[in-house]
Structure formats: structure tokens, C-alpha cells
Design a protein around this motif. Structure first.
Motif, PDB file in Angstrom:
ATOM      1  N   ARG A 299     117.966  96.712  18.741  1.00 58.87           N
ATOM      2  CA  ARG A 299     117.609  96.583  20.154  1.00 58.87           C
ATOM      3  C   ARG A 299     116.155  96.145  20.309  1.00 58.87           C
ATOM      4  O   ARG A 299     115.846  95.231  21.086  1.00 58.87           O
ATOM      5  N   ASP A 300     115.246  96.782  19.572  1.00 59.97           N
ATOM      6  CA  ASP A 300     113.828  96.409  19.650  1.00 59.97           C
ATOM      7  C   ASP A 300     113.601  94.977  19.161  1.00 59.97           C
ATOM      8  O   ASP A 300     112.785  94.238  19.723  1.00 59.97           O
ATOM      9  N   PHE A 301     114.313  94.582  18.092  1.00 57.88           N
ATOM     10  CA  PHE A 301     114.182  93.218  17.552  1.00 57.88           C
ATOM     11  C   PHE A 301     114.599  92.180  18.598  1.00 57.88           C
ATOM     12  O   PHE A 301     113.924  91.160  18.799  1.00 57.88           O
ATOM     13  N   ILE A 302     115.730  92.446  19.267  1.00 60.07           N
ATOM     14  CA  ILE A 302     116.222  91.510  20.278  1.00 60.07           C
ATOM     15  C   ILE A 302     115.225  91.385  21.427  1.00 60.07           C
ATOM     16  O   ILE A 302     114.869  90.277  21.857  1.00 60.07           O
ATOM     17  N   LYS A 303     114.764  92.510  21.928  1.00 60.37           N
ATOM     18  CA  LYS A 303     113.817  92.488  23.044  1.00 60.37           C
ATOM     19  C   LYS A 303     112.563  91.700  22.686  1.00 60.37           C
ATOM     20  O   LYS A 303     112.108  90.828  23.437  1.00 60.37           O
ATOM     21  N   GLU A 304     111.990  92.018  21.541  1.00 53.88           N
ATOM     22  CA  GLU A 304     110.733  91.403  21.141  1.00 53.88           C
ATOM     23  C   GLU A 304     110.883  89.904  20.911  1.00 53.88           C
ATOM     24  O   GLU A 304     110.048  89.095  21.358  1.00 53.88           O
ATOM     25  N   ASN A 305     111.945  89.514  20.221  1.00 55.82           N
ATOM     26  CA  ASN A 305     112.076  88.110  19.848  1.00 55.82           C
ATOM     27  C   ASN A 305     112.545  87.228  20.998  1.00 55.82           C
ATOM     28  O   ASN A 305     112.098  86.082  21.119  1.00 55.82           O
ATOM     29  N   VAL A 306     113.429  87.741  21.843  1.00 55.92           N
ATOM     30  CA  VAL A 306     113.843  86.959  23.003  1.00 55.92           C
ATOM     31  C   VAL A 306     112.656  86.732  23.927  1.00 55.92           C
ATOM     32  O   VAL A 306     112.393  85.613  24.385  1.00 55.92           O
ATOM     33  N   SER A 307     111.919  87.794  24.200  1.00 54.21           N
ATOM     34  CA  SER A 307     110.763  87.679  25.084  1.00 54.21           C
ATOM     35  C   SER A 307     109.701  86.753  24.500  1.00 54.21           C
ATOM     36  O   SER A 307     109.191  85.856  25.178  1.00 54.21           O
ATOM     37  N   GLY A 308     109.391  86.942  23.214  1.00 49.00           N
ATOM     38  CA  GLY A 308     108.361  86.129  22.573  1.00 49.00           C
ATOM     39  C   GLY A 308     108.760  84.671  22.462  1.00 49.00           C
ATOM     40  O   GLY A 308     107.944  83.767  22.693  1.00 49.00           O
ATOM     41  N   SER A 309     110.023  84.416  22.121  1.00 48.73           N
ATOM     42  CA  SER A 309     110.483  83.032  21.963  1.00 48.73           C
ATOM     43  C   SER A 309     110.469  82.284  23.285  1.00 48.73           C
ATOM     44  O   SER A 309     110.056  81.121  23.353  1.00 48.73           O
ATOM     45  N   LEU A 310     110.921  82.947  24.360  1.00 46.50           N
ATOM     46  CA  LEU A 310     110.943  82.287  25.652  1.00 46.50           C
ATOM     47  C   LEU A 310     109.528  81.955  26.110  1.00 46.50           C
ATOM     48  O   LEU A 310     109.246  80.836  26.563  1.00 46.50           O
ATOM     49  N   GLU A 311     108.630  82.926  25.990  1.00 46.04           N
ATOM     50  CA  GLU A 311     107.248  82.689  26.422  1.00 46.04           C
ATOM     51  C   GLU A 311     106.598  81.575  25.596  1.00 46.04           C
ATOM     52  O   GLU A 311     105.916  80.690  26.138  1.00 46.04           O
ATOM     53  N   GLN A 312     106.813  81.604  24.277  1.00 48.04           N
ATOM     54  CA  GLN A 312     106.193  80.610  23.397  1.00 48.04           C
ATOM     55  C   GLN A 312     106.718  79.203  23.685  1.00 48.04           C
ATOM     56  O   GLN A 312     105.942  78.236  23.774  1.00 48.04           O
ATOM     57  N   ASN A 313     108.019  79.064  23.836  1.00 48.76           N
ATOM     58  CA  ASN A 313     108.598  77.741  24.043  1.00 48.76           C
ATOM     59  C   ASN A 313     108.303  77.183  25.434  1.00 48.76           C
ATOM     60  O   ASN A 313     108.102  75.968  25.596  1.00 48.76           O
ATOM     61  N   PHE A 314     108.294  78.037  26.444  1.00 49.50           N
ATOM     62  CA  PHE A 314     107.934  77.567  27.776  1.00 49.50           C
ATOM     63  C   PHE A 314     106.494  77.083  27.806  1.00 49.50           C
ATOM     64  O   PHE A 314     106.167  76.087  28.462  1.00 49.50           O
ATOM     65  N   SER A 315     105.629  77.794  27.082  1.00 44.94           N
ATOM     66  CA  SER A 315     104.224  77.376  27.024  1.00 44.94           C
ATOM     67  C   SER A 315     104.079  76.064  26.257  1.00 44.94           C
ATOM     68  O   SER A 315     103.330  75.172  26.663  1.00 44.94           O
TER      69      SER A 315
END
Length: 448
Positions: A299-315
Motif C-alpha cells: 500500500r505504501d509503495f503504491i501511494k508513494e510511486n503513483v504520487s511521485g510518478s504523476l508529479e514528476q511526469n507532469f512537471s
């Protein structure tokens, strides 16, 4: 800690418990003994057993003594009551026994709970002080401590207020407990917190302790009690388990954790199952396909990576998220929401389905097992946990001889494996006293 197993189907219930007992020591140096007794025959006449896990005493009285005292004075309606009612009678016996519930022991237990809450507050405030000192270097220590302690206590109260009260304290509210708490806190005096507390701050702390007494069982002193076997008119076995810790306002603090009733029908749900208590992670991986550590980590892995990936790619792509009213949503906020949603679906759909399928297959097999297989499975599950602990960096909190018993309606409680601190061959007079009493005969020293 410990590991205990109950494997139950229509024929009976097999019980297995390890013998490791962990005694907390000073400086974090715990002591582990491998000879603890956790499985007891609760009645000499009726097919009922008791297992204990967690803390091995209640208000300073070992559970072994309490169980054997109860065995000497069984309920008057024992031939008619269900297993759930056996648990109720045992708790009634515990709460009314004149040598178990002593005011001084209750007071020591309450003082221990208050000190635990103070320790938690101190740790929380220390962490906050370090953050504040790094960020803005605030200098007024006295006012800073007052503010941080008040904030920490208020946040903790808000968390507890939303929890369901313990079933055993049903009907009690905060105001019923506050007079007792105020008296206890008042005797601590000026040493309550590392600053001069005012009346308002002390009252907030009293409210916190009152809510903790009403709601939370999250303490080292919690004991798991498991009573299982056959009620007076039951054709199939049942199991009832509670978690218990302490005494407040003339009432025990406990809550039910399991209530298992085996039903008739060869393939119906509820005709067989295996239940683990205390340290359950190894058994969960085997019987349910996964354990809580994996679920929490995923659960923690999913939260962290989904959030981080979306922010990084949008930027990186210079994209924006725009609401229908034209307002912009930060990519980090959207990533957090999306991560929480996917993690929630992962747990509620994938994990739940996986566990349900694993449990269904095991339970269908257990429902058909003969008695000998019930016994072997119960012992094997405890052994697997002990072996896993030996192969890890665990301090040996599961281990020692495994006590195994089987309860059936016709044979009653039967020991399959049992450690003992003395040999029957070396103690013929004890054996005579024991069995002559059961047979109603008189021993040569005048005992019956």
C-alpha cells in the motif's frame, strides 16, 4: 509473545501452543523463557479449554492460577451454557474473585497506563521540538512546551473520541471516569509535565486518560483469552476469544475478537477453519496467501510511486491539471489522491479476493479432516512459526515445547502432548491424591 493455533471442524477442535514467554526487562533487554504454560483444561467434567497469549498475568496474578481456581468452582449452569457463555462466566468469576481484583493492584495498573501516555506525549513533543528548532529556532521554551503538549493531547483526544468504546464498558462515558482520573493525576503533582501546568492543561490530560480507558487496549499488558470446546447442548464445537486489560470503575476492560461457531453441512461456510493468535504473520502467509506486513508495504509503495510518478511526469511534460472552473490543481495533490485510490482498490479488491480464495480452499479441506489430521495440522502450524523465528533475527519469542490437546464431544479434553515440571513415576502420592479425589475415594492421609 507466542503463537497459538485452533483447528476446528465438526468433529472437534485441536489446540496447539508454544511455550515461549517474554518478560520485559530494563534497558530493552527482554528475557525469554521456554517453559510457559498457555493451554489449560478449564473443567474437569465438561469439554472446555482455555488458551492465553500476550501478558501472562492479570493485575499481578498469573492466568494459570486464575484458570485453575475457576476449574475448582465451575459455573452452576455449566451443563446448559454455550461456549460464549462460558467466556462470560469466566470473566464474571475474574471480576468478582476477592483475591484477584485488589485496589492496590488496580491502582498500580492505572498508574502504569498514565505513565505510558506521558511517555508517548514526551516522545511526540521531542520530535516536534527538533523540527521547530531546525525551521525557525523558536527560543521561548516554556511557552513552546505548553503549546506543543496541549496540541499533542488535543490531537490524541480527537483520535480516541472517534473510536468505538469497549463493549465491556458499555454505558460508561467520559464524565463517569473523570473523577477517578483527576484523583490519580492530582497525586502526581508538579511532575506531570516538564513545565508548570495550569488547570486547563491538567484537565485536558485527564480527559485524554479517561478516553484512553474507555477506548484503547493497545498496551503490552493486554492478554488474549481463548475459550473453546463444546457447550452443554452443542453438537459441534465453538470458540470465543477476547482481549482483556485492566479494570476501571468496578468493570473489566475487554473486547471480543473472535466468535466462531461450527455449523452443520458438508460444504457450507463455517464447517471448518484454522485460527491463529498472537504472532499470526507466518500463519497468515500460509493460510491467507499474504500477511499484514506485505499489505502495508505494498500500500505504501503504491501511494508513494503513483504520487511521485504523476508529479514528476507532469512537471517534465509541463502539463497542468485544470478544474472545470478554471482553477489549477497541483500535480502533487492529484498524485496523492490517485495513489490513495489505487492503494485502496488494491487492498479492498485484489488482496481481499486473494485472501478469500486461499481461506476457502483451506477451510474446505479442514472441514473434512479426521481428528488425527486436525492434531497434526495444529502442531505443524506452531512449529512452522517457531522455525521461521529461528531463521530470522527474532529474539526467540516463539519456541520451546509445543503443548497439543484435542477436544471432542465424546472424549472431552485430551492431552496429546504436554510438558510437565515433574514425573508421575516419582510422585505416586500426588497421583493418588489427584485421582482418588476424582473418584470420590479417600487417600491414606485423610484427603478425599
Amino acid at each position: 509473545m507466542t503463537t497459538e493455533i485452533a483447528v476446528i471442524n465438526r468433529l472437534g477442535v485441536a489446540l496447539a501452543a508454544d511455550s515461549a514467554v517474554t518478560i520485559p526487562g530494563y534497558g530493552g533487554n527482554d528475557k525469554v523463557f521456554d517453559t510457559g504454560d498457555k493451554l489449560f483444561e478449564l473443567s474437569e467434567r465438561f469439554p472446555v479449554a482455555l488458551m492465553v497469549n500476550g501478558s501472562m498475568d492479570f493485575l499481578g496474578v498469573p492466568w494459570e492460577i486464575i484458570a485453575k481456581e475457576f476449574r475448582c468452582t465451575p459455573p452452576q449452569d455449566a451443563a446448559k451454557i454455550t461456549i460464549e457463555q462460558w467466556m462470560e462466566r469466566f470473566l464474571e468469576f475474574l471480576s468478582t474473585h476477592p483475591t484477584v481484583i485488589k485496589p492496590d493492584d488496580v491502582r498500580r495498573w492505572q498508574d502504569g497506563l498514565i505513565q505510558e501516555e506521558l511517555d508517548d506525549l514526551n516522545e511526540h513533543v521531542r520530535d516536534r521540538i527538533e523540527i521547530i528548532a531546525t525551521e525557525d529556532g523558536e527560543q521561548n521554551v516554556h511557552h513552546l512546551l505548553q503549546r506543543l503538549y496541549t496540541e499533542a493531547m488535543t490531537e490524541r483526544i480527537e483520535q480516541l473520541v472517534h473510536l468505538t468504546p469497549l463493549k465491556s464498558l458499555d454505558g460508561l462515558v467520559e464524565d463517569d471516569i473523570l473523577p477517578t482520573v483527576r484523583s490519580l493525576v492530582g497525586e502526581i503533582g508538579s511532575d506531570l509535565m516538564p513545565f508548570d501546568t495550569n488547570e486547563g492543561q491538567r484537565e485536558i490530560f485527564c480527559r485524554l486518560i479517561a478516553q484512553r480507558l474507555l477506548k484503547s487496549l493497545d498496551r503490552f499488558t493486554v492478554t488474549g483469552l481463548v475459550i473453546c470446546g463444546f457447550g452443554g447442548k452443542d453438537l459441534f464445537p465453538s470458540l470465543c476469544a477476547v482481549e482483556i486489560d485492566g479494570h476501571v470503575i468496578q468493570r473489566l476492560r475487554y473486547q471480543q475478537s473472535h466468535n466462531v461457531k461450527i455449523e452443520r453441512g458438508e460444504k457450507e461456510k463455517g464447517t471448518g477453519t484454522a485460527i491463529s493468535f498472537a504472532q499470526t504473520d507466518v500463519i497468515d502467509r500460509l493460510l491467507k496467501g499474504t500477511d499484514s506486513r506485505f499489505i502495508d508495504g505494498a500500500r505504501d509503495f503504491i501511494k508513494e510511486n503513483v504520487s511521485g510518478s504523476l508529479e514528476q511526469n507532469f512537471s517534465k511534460l509541463k502539463l497542468k491539471i485544470v478544474r472545470s472552473d478554471g482553477g489549477e490543481i497541483a500535480a502533487s495533490d492529484m498524485g496523492g489522491l490517485l495513489g490513495d485510490l489505487i492503494a485502496s482498490q488494491f487492498e479492498s479488491r485484489f488482496v481481499a479476493k486473494l485472501r478469500q480464495e486461499f481461506e476457502r480452499k483451506f477451510n474446505e479441506t479442514i472441514a473434512l479432516m479426521p481428528k488425527q489430521d486436525l492434531i497434526e495440522l495444529a502442531e505443524a502450524l506452531v512449529s512452522i512459526t517457531a522455525i521461521e523465528r529461528k531463521a530470522s533475527d527474532d529474539a526467540g519469542t516463539v519456541g520451546g515445547p509445543i503443548d497439543v490437546a484435542l477436544i471432542t464431544r465424546s472424549e472431552g479434553f485430551v492431552w496429546i502432548k504436554r510438558k510437565h515440571h515433574f514425573s508421575a513415576e516419582l510422585n505416586p502420592r500426588y497421583m493418588w491424591r489427584r485421582f482418588s479425589k476424582m473418584l470420590g475415594k479417600e487417600s491414606d492421609d485423610g484427603e478425599t
